[in-house]
Scaffold this active site. Structure first.
Site, PDB file in Angstrom:
ATOM      1  N   ARG A  15       0.831  -1.196   0.000  1.00 17.94           N
ATOM      2  CA  ARG A  15       0.000   0.000   0.000  1.00 17.94           C
ATOM      3  C   ARG A  15       0.871   1.252   0.000  1.00 17.94           C
ATOM      4  O   ARG A  15       2.070   1.208   0.292  1.00 17.94           O
ATOM      5  CB  ARG A  15      -0.931   0.001   1.220  1.00 17.94           C
ATOM      6  CG  ARG A  15      -2.020  -1.028   1.173  1.00 17.94           C
ATOM      7  CD  ARG A  15      -2.801  -1.098   2.478  1.00 17.94           C
ATOM      8  NE  ARG A  15      -2.010  -1.679   3.565  1.00 17.94           N
ATOM      9  CZ  ARG A  15      -2.467  -1.867   4.800  1.00 17.94           C
ATOM     10  NH1 ARG A  15      -3.707  -1.480   5.107  1.00 17.94           N
ATOM     11  NH2 ARG A  15      -1.706  -2.420   5.719  1.00 17.94           N
ATOM     12  N   LYS A  73       1.285   2.219   7.291  1.00 20.88           N
ATOM     13  CA  LYS A  73       1.627   1.496   8.512  1.00 20.88           C
ATOM     14  C   LYS A  73       2.575   2.316   9.378  1.00 20.88           C
ATOM     15  O   LYS A  73       3.183   3.288   8.931  1.00 20.88           O
ATOM     16  CB  LYS A  73       2.269   0.150   8.173  1.00 20.88           C
ATOM     17  CG  LYS A  73       1.294  -0.843   7.572  1.00 20.88           C
ATOM     18  CD  LYS A  73       0.156  -1.184   8.505  1.00 20.88           C
ATOM     19  CE  LYS A  73       0.631  -1.964   9.715  1.00 20.88           C
ATOM     20  NZ  LYS A  73      -0.493  -2.239  10.666  1.00 20.88           N
ATOM     21  N   TYR A  92      -1.514   4.735  10.397  1.00 25.42           N
ATOM     22  CA  TYR A  92      -1.916   3.784  11.434  1.00 25.42           C
ATOM     23  C   TYR A  92      -0.749   3.621  12.404  1.00 25.42           C
ATOM     24  O   TYR A  92       0.411   3.532  11.983  1.00 25.42           O
ATOM     25  CB  TYR A  92      -2.268   2.423  10.832  1.00 25.42           C
ATOM     26  CG  TYR A  92      -3.546   2.393  10.049  1.00 25.42           C
ATOM     27  CD1 TYR A  92      -4.774   2.579  10.682  1.00 25.42           C
ATOM     28  CD2 TYR A  92      -3.546   2.166   8.672  1.00 25.42           C
ATOM     29  CE1 TYR A  92      -5.967   2.548   9.959  1.00 25.42           C
ATOM     30  CE2 TYR A  92      -4.725   2.126   7.948  1.00 25.42           C
ATOM     31  CZ  TYR A  92      -5.933   2.321   8.591  1.00 25.42           C
ATOM     32  OH  TYR A  92      -7.104   2.295   7.876  1.00 25.42           O
ATOM     33  N   HIS A  94      -1.291   2.021  16.219  1.00 29.66           N
ATOM     34  CA  HIS A  94      -1.515   0.902  17.135  1.00 29.66           C
ATOM     35  C   HIS A  94      -0.462   0.877  18.248  1.00 29.66           C
ATOM     36  O   HIS A  94       0.217  -0.126  18.473  1.00 29.66           O
ATOM     37  CB  HIS A  94      -1.517  -0.425  16.363  1.00 29.66           C
ATOM     38  CG  HIS A  94      -2.529  -0.478  15.264  1.00 29.66           C
ATOM     39  ND1 HIS A  94      -3.889  -0.497  15.510  1.00 29.66           N
ATOM     40  CD2 HIS A  94      -2.397  -0.481  13.909  1.00 29.66           C
ATOM     41  CE1 HIS A  94      -4.547  -0.534  14.356  1.00 29.66           C
ATOM     42  NE2 HIS A  94      -3.669  -0.517  13.378  1.00 29.66           N
ATOM     43  N   GLU A 116      -6.467   5.115  13.320  1.00 33.31           N
ATOM     44  CA  GLU A 116      -7.403   4.223  13.998  1.00 33.31           C
ATOM     45  C   GLU A 116      -8.113   4.829  15.198  1.00 33.31           C
ATOM     46  O   GLU A 116      -9.037   4.216  15.745  1.00 33.31           O
ATOM     47  CB  GLU A 116      -6.707   2.922  14.427  1.00 33.31           C
ATOM     48  CG  GLU A 116      -5.740   3.059  15.588  1.00 33.31           C
ATOM     49  CD  GLU A 116      -4.324   3.400  15.176  1.00 33.31           C
ATOM     50  OE1 GLU A 116      -3.423   3.325  16.026  1.00 33.31           O
ATOM     51  OE2 GLU A 116      -4.124   3.763  13.990  1.00 33.31           O
ATOM     52  N   ASP A 196     -21.259 -11.043  20.509  1.00 30.18           N
ATOM     53  CA  ASP A 196     -20.998  -9.644  20.844  1.00 30.18           C
ATOM     54  C   ASP A 196     -21.648  -9.372  22.204  1.00 30.18           C
ATOM     55  O   ASP A 196     -22.536 -10.117  22.639  1.00 30.18           O
ATOM     56  CB  ASP A 196     -21.566  -8.705  19.778  1.00 30.18           C
ATOM     57  CG  ASP A 196     -20.928  -7.323  19.825  1.00 30.18           C
ATOM     58  OD1 ASP A 196     -20.100  -7.028  18.941  1.00 30.18           O
ATOM     59  OD2 ASP A 196     -21.252  -6.551  20.744  1.00 30.18           O
ATOM     60  N   ILE A 267      -4.726  -8.459  16.005  1.00 32.01           N
ATOM     61  CA  ILE A 267      -3.322  -8.622  16.375  1.00 32.01           C
ATOM     62  C   ILE A 267      -2.562  -7.298  16.399  1.00 32.01           C
ATOM     63  O   ILE A 267      -1.597  -7.144  17.149  1.00 32.01           O
ATOM     64  CB  ILE A 267      -2.634  -9.658  15.442  1.00 32.01           C
ATOM     65  CG1 ILE A 267      -1.259 -10.061  15.981  1.00 32.01           C
ATOM     66  CG2 ILE A 267      -2.560  -9.145  14.013  1.00 32.01           C
ATOM     67  CD1 ILE A 267      -1.318 -10.790  17.308  1.00 32.01           C
ATOM     68  N   ASP A 268      -2.960  -6.313  15.587  1.00 31.35           N
ATOM     69  CA  ASP A 268      -2.289  -5.012  15.625  1.00 31.35           C
ATOM     70  C   ASP A 268      -2.381  -4.375  17.001  1.00 31.35           C
ATOM     71  O   ASP A 268      -1.524  -3.582  17.387  1.00 31.35           O
ATOM     72  CB  ASP A 268      -2.904  -4.055  14.595  1.00 31.35           C
ATOM     73  CG  ASP A 268      -2.357  -4.288  13.202  1.00 31.35           C
ATOM     74  OD1 ASP A 268      -1.134  -4.356  13.048  1.00 31.35           O
ATOM     75  OD2 ASP A 268      -3.159  -4.404  12.272  1.00 31.35           O
ATOM     76  N   ASN A 298      -0.561  -6.953   9.016  1.00 32.14           N
ATOM     77  CA  ASN A 298      -0.961  -6.044   7.937  1.00 32.14           C
ATOM     78  C   ASN A 298      -1.702  -6.827   6.851  1.00 32.14           C
ATOM     79  O   ASN A 298      -1.314  -6.859   5.683  1.00 32.14           O
ATOM     80  CB  ASN A 298       0.251  -5.296   7.343  1.00 32.14           C
ATOM     81  CG  ASN A 298       1.296  -6.212   6.732  1.00 32.14           C
ATOM     82  OD1 ASN A 298       1.512  -7.313   7.198  1.00 32.14           O
ATOM     83  ND2 ASN A 298       1.951  -5.751   5.670  1.00 32.14           N
TER      84      ASN A 298
END
Length: 396
Positions: A15, A73, A92, A94, A116, A196, A267-268, A298
């Site tokens: 990306r 990223k 992003y 995280h 995010e 949920d 997982i991020d 990713n």
């Protein structure tokens, strides 16, 4: 403003922060854009395409020397060392799951705005949503592959065949990623259950899927019961800015059938399975206690054409605002963008990140009251997931 677009460095990350179309918009606004050489090559955007859009082509160091740096990223530690306190990083991040990266960004003094944690009026996370959609859809695709015997799976076909039952797919978290995972799993003929903690969200999901998917209130007992019966479990939970809650413990994984598959979209943010650890597209899976784990940080990076276009559709207006006004004025005018500021001036500015890393908050923050009330807003919205099973990540 001077804007830099570095080439991404993660394994199989193709990306790019800005497309040539986005660059053309920014240069028409009077901004200077420096794109690292071959930054868009992985999705067919040549340096010539960027030059035609008005960009300058330079080295990675030159891209990182600009005032506003737009990525996809998080930067690596070497890239963090190039940042300065007068710069803005928009990407992003995280951070809650990565103390080393957080410390490197703090040391730089730069303002780091995370896609995010930017919010919207309805409590959603608009810059995370397109990657959550993609990761959710991919989770079933990669999970189906991991179920094949050649990759360590149990050899179950997701949709079954006449006379043979389909695979049982459990989706933990009914937010953006979870709903998209369920859509693909149902489309392939799987037996789907969604868990949920929000009754309102479960009602919405039941209506959306017209009863074709089971919807179950999530708690420790129902989660364990569902996981032990599953062939494929998709973890799709997020507490914005914070570490993901561990909803499937190591004992649950140990008691699952050999050859079952866990796909951890979260997982991020540290992962929602206790046995998860980050993997790459080169080595996407590992086996723990007989269970195949897919924990690529990713996921959308290998569908970069779709992912880049989807991301730019959402990020470009924010890039233009920051470039036009400067980040301080931009966050003053927009409290939702203010929620995206994770670190600035050597301090952590986002409450959930600070709590996850046991870091102090500064005395003054961008619209701190709005930021502090973000979790409450998410809980109170009619169809917002609860904080323990909120909208899923991966960017990401």
């Amino acid at each position: 403003m001077r804007i830099g677009v570095p080439k991404e460095t993660k394994v199989h990350e193709y990306r790019v922060g800005l497309t040539p179309t986005a660059v053309a918009e920014l240069t028409r606004d009077g901004h200077t854009v420096v794109v690292e050489e071959n930054a868009g090559a992985g999705i067919g955007f040549s340096d010539g395409d960027y030059v035609a859009a008005g960009a300058c082509i330079g080295s990675g160091a030159q891209a990182f020397a600009q005032t506003l740096i737009v990525k996809v990223k998080e930067p690596n530690l070497d890239e963090c060392a190039m940042l300065r306190e007068d710069q803005v990083l928009f990407t992003y991040l995280h951070l809650a799951a990565d103390p080393a990266l957080t410390n490197a960004l703090l040391a730089s003094g730069a303002a780091a705005i995370a896609y995010e944690t930017v919010t919207a009026d309805d409590g959603s996370l608009p810059l995370l949503s397109p990657m959550s959609e993609i990761a959710g859809r991919m989770s079933v695709q990669v999970g189906a592959n991991a179920l094949q015997r050649t990759t360590g799976g149990s050899g179950v076909l997701l949709g079954g065949v006449p006379g043979v039952a389909p695979a049982r797919v459990v989706v933990i978290g009914g937010g953006m990623a979870g709903a998209n995972a369920a859509t693909i799993a149902l489309g392939l003929g799987a037996d789907v259950t969604i868990l949920d903690k929000s009754v309102a969200r479960l009602r919405w999901l039941a209506d959306r899927f017209d009863g074709r998917a089971r919807t179950i209130m999530a708690n420790a007992s129902t989660t364990r019961e569902s996981v032990l019966e599953a062939d494929l479990v998709v973890g799709a939970v997020l507490v914005p800015g914070a570490k993901a809650p561990k909803l499937v413990c190591a004992d649950d994984v140990r008691d699952m059938r050999d050859g079952s598959v866990l796909v951890d979209i979260s997982i991020d943010q540290g992962g929602c399975f206790e046995t998860s650890r980050p993997t790459t597209h080169d080595e996407p899976t590992f086996v723990h206690d007989g269970v195949v784990h897919y924990c690529v940080t990713n996921m959308p990076g290998v569908v970069p054409h779709t992912a880049t276009l989807a991301l730019n559709n959402i990020t470009l207006p924010y890039v233009r605002t920051i470039a036009e006004k400067g980040w301080r004025q931009a966050i003053s005018d927009d409290p939702h963008l203010a929620n995206g500021v994770n670190v600035a001036g050597g301090t952590v500015w986002h409450e959930a990140v600070a709590q996850s890393l046991n870091a102090p908050l500064p005395a003054t923050q961008p619209d701190a009251t709005h930021s502090a009330n973000l979790m409450t807003t998410l809980i109170e919205l009619p169809y917002a997931p609860s904080p323990a099973l909120a909208m899923a990540t991966s960017d990401a």
